[in-house]
Motif scaffolding. Structure first.
Motif, mmCIF file in Angstrom:
data_model
loop_
_atom_site.group_PDB
_atom_site.id
_atom_site.type_symbol
_atom_site.label_atom_id
_atom_site.label_comp_id
_atom_site.label_asym_id
_atom_site.label_seq_id
_atom_site.Cartn_x
_atom_site.Cartn_y
_atom_site.Cartn_z
ATOM 1 N N TYR A 10 44.109 40.467 41.984
ATOM 2 C CA TYR A 10 43.586 40.063 43.294
ATOM 3 C C TYR A 10 44.314 40.777 44.426
ATOM 4 N N ARG A 11 45.645 40.840 44.317
ATOM 5 C CA ARG A 11 46.436 41.452 45.389
ATOM 6 C C ARG A 11 46.084 42.923 45.556
ATOM 7 N N ALA A 14 42.670 43.530 47.003
ATOM 8 C CA ALA A 14 42.639 43.254 48.441
ATOM 9 C C ALA A 14 43.385 44.312 49.242
ATOM 10 N N ALA A 55 42.983 36.639 47.431
ATOM 11 C CA ALA A 55 41.523 36.701 47.354
ATOM 12 C C ALA A 55 40.861 36.463 48.707
ATOM 13 N N LYS A 56 41.700 36.236 49.737
ATOM 14 C CA LYS A 56 41.220 36.000 51.097
ATOM 15 C C LYS A 56 40.303 34.778 51.185
#
Length: 61
Positions: A10-11, A14, A55-56
């Motif tokens: 995820y990081r 993003a 994941a914002k």
């Protein structure tokens, strides 16, 4: 896939560094690093904050 791998995925998707993710999650960069290496065992709330920040999305604890 283990949770540490998911957080890293995820990081990086993003486009965030560990420092940037830590700032968004209200955690230290060392904590994020430890989570991604599977060496930190944090409560579910902190895991949720880290993954949600990557994941914002928003989190609730």
């Amino acid at each position: 896939m283990i949770f540490a791998d998911l957080l890293r995925r995820y990081r990086t998707a993003a486009g965030l560094s560990q420092v940037e993710l830590a700032e968004r999650a209200g955690m230290s960069a060392q904590a994020i690093s430890g989570l991604e290496r599977g060496r930190r065992d944090l409560g579910s709330c902190r895991w949720q904050r880290a993954t949600s920040s990557a994941a914002k999305t928003s989190w609730r604890c």
